[in-house]
Design a protein around this motif. Structure first.
Motif, PDB file in Angstrom:
ATOM      1  N   UNK A  94      32.375  30.429  38.740  1.00 45.23           N
ATOM      2  CA  UNK A  94      33.044  31.552  38.069  1.00 45.23           C
ATOM      3  C   UNK A  94      32.597  32.877  38.665  1.00 45.23           C
ATOM      4  N   UNK A  95      31.282  33.015  38.894  1.00 46.28           N
ATOM      5  CA  UNK A  95      30.765  34.267  39.447  1.00 46.28           C
ATOM      6  C   UNK A  95      31.283  34.514  40.866  1.00 46.28           C
ATOM      7  N   UNK A  96      31.347  33.451  41.652  1.00 45.48           N
ATOM      8  CA  UNK A  96      31.863  33.585  43.018  1.00 45.48           C
ATOM      9  C   UNK A  96      33.290  34.120  42.995  1.00 45.48           C
ATOM     10  N   UNK A  97      34.131  33.522  42.157  1.00 48.69           N
ATOM     11  CA  UNK A  97      35.528  33.951  42.071  1.00 48.69           C
ATOM     12  C   UNK A  97      35.642  35.372  41.511  1.00 48.69           C
ATOM     13  N   UNK A  98      34.795  35.694  40.529  1.00 56.70           N
ATOM     14  CA  UNK A  98      34.810  37.025  39.930  1.00 56.70           C
ATOM     15  C   UNK A  98      34.579  38.105  40.979  1.00 56.70           C
ATOM     16  N   UNK A  99      33.532  37.938  41.773  1.00 57.89           N
ATOM     17  CA  UNK A  99      33.206  38.973  42.756  1.00 57.89           C
ATOM     18  C   UNK A  99      34.254  39.055  43.850  1.00 57.89           C
ATOM     19  N   UNK A 100      34.749  37.913  44.308  1.00 58.79           N
ATOM     20  CA  UNK A 100      35.738  37.940  45.378  1.00 58.79           C
ATOM     21  C   UNK A 100      37.023  38.617  44.937  1.00 58.79           C
ATOM     22  N   UNK A 101      37.531  38.267  43.761  1.00 59.75           N
ATOM     23  CA  UNK A 101      38.784  38.864  43.328  1.00 59.75           C
ATOM     24  C   UNK A 101      38.595  40.327  42.915  1.00 59.75           C
ATOM     25  N   UNK A 102      37.414  40.659  42.411  1.00 64.59           N
ATOM     26  CA  UNK A 102      37.140  42.062  42.089  1.00 64.59           C
ATOM     27  C   UNK A 102      37.253  42.920  43.350  1.00 64.59           C
ATOM     28  N   UNK A 103      36.675  42.461  44.437  1.00 65.76           N
ATOM     29  CA  UNK A 103      36.686  43.260  45.657  1.00 65.76           C
ATOM     30  C   UNK A 103      37.985  43.151  46.426  1.00 65.76           C
ATOM     31  N   UNK A 104      38.693  42.041  46.269  1.00 69.64           N
ATOM     32  CA  UNK A 104      39.986  41.933  46.952  1.00 69.64           C
ATOM     33  C   UNK A 104      41.005  42.867  46.297  1.00 69.64           C
ATOM     34  N   UNK A 105      40.905  43.057  44.993  1.00 68.90           N
ATOM     35  CA  UNK A 105      41.790  43.975  44.270  1.00 68.90           C
ATOM     36  C   UNK A 105      41.506  45.426  44.669  1.00 68.90           C
ATOM     37  N   UNK A 106      40.201  45.725  44.876  1.00 63.96           N
ATOM     38  CA  UNK A 106      39.801  47.090  45.246  1.00 63.96           C
ATOM     39  C   UNK A 106      40.183  47.438  46.673  1.00 63.96           C
ATOM     40  N   UNK A 107      40.417  46.416  47.465  1.00 65.70           N
ATOM     41  CA  UNK A 107      40.626  46.613  48.898  1.00 65.70           C
ATOM     42  C   UNK A 107      41.733  47.614  49.200  1.00 65.70           C
TER      43      UNK A 107
END
Length: 230
Positions: A217-230
């Motif tokens: 869950x944490x892995x997906x959280x951080x990846x999608x958080x930063x992909x959205x910010x990109x």
């Protein structure tokens, strides 16, 4: 001469912590073991092995790493390089010199020890670990054109760069957060293939269903958080 410090988060690693500390090359100026609420002899054994020992009562890998960083921030003389290393003896601490070589010789900002399949002992990584690594690195490649292949805990980073990325995660997402922020900041990075063996004792993350789920869950959280910010 570069000042190098090692941070080792440790929760009930009494049987392995001395081996880890003793195998760290002499080039390291200080080994900092952060006991994450250990109830065994982790603290005593780490002290006897010559480490600086801190205690973090909040359970979580990130909490322990942040405790080590807080200690370093209060030192009069700051290090040039920080190495993170697990306390379970699954990594080969003597490979630290190989890990930091790109920083010292090529001015690379960040290096991950990649647990490549041909260098791994059979059974040293669980199926959830392998899947988590594949998923995270595939998404990083998709969203950030990353070349990372692993979220290995054995890693080295320039201290100035570590401060710049402002690490926040307090539990399972520490490694992926660091790599994502390295990518977002456009730091130079490298993967170095390292050996990996079966740990001493039972994993507190991949060895439990709960740990594996929360790590995912944490892995997906951080990846999608930063992909959205990109």
């Amino acid at each position: 001469m570069s000042i190098i410090k090692v941070i080792i988060p440790a929760y009930n690693e009494a049987d392995s912590i001395s081996k880890v500390i003793h195998d760290i090359p002499d080039i390291v100026n200080e080994v900092i073991v952060v006991s994450n609420n250990s109830t065994d002899k982790t603290v005593e054994n780490a002290i006897q092995a010559g480490a600086t020992v801190l205690t973090e009562t909040n359970k979580g890998y990130g909490y322990a790493c942040l405790k080590g960083m807080d200690y370093i921030s209060k030192l009069n003389v700051k290090p040039d390089i920080i190495v993170f290393l697990d306390g379970d003896y699954s990594d080969y601490p003597e490979q630290l010199t190989k890990l930091i070589a790109p920083i010292l010789e090529e001015n690379v900002d960040f290096v991950v020890g990649a647990r490549t399949k041909n260098l791994r002992e059979k059974g040293s990584m669980t199926v959830p670990q392998e899947f988590g690594n594949w998923l995270a690195t595939s998404l990083m490649r998709l969203f950030f054109k990353s070349t990372f292949t692993d979220l290995g805990p054995f890693r080295a980073i320039k201290y100035s760069k570590l401060l710049e990325i402002n690490m926040l995660d307090k539990t399972y997402g520490w490694t992926v957060e660091m790599q994502l922020k390295v990518l977002r900041k456009h730091f130079t990075y490298r993967e170095i293939p390292v050996k990996y063996r079966n740990r001493i004792g039972v994993s507190k993350v991949s060895g439990t269903i709960k740990g594996a789920i929360f790590a995912g869950i944490k892995i997906l959280y951080w990846i999608f958080k930063y992909s959205i910010k990109k």
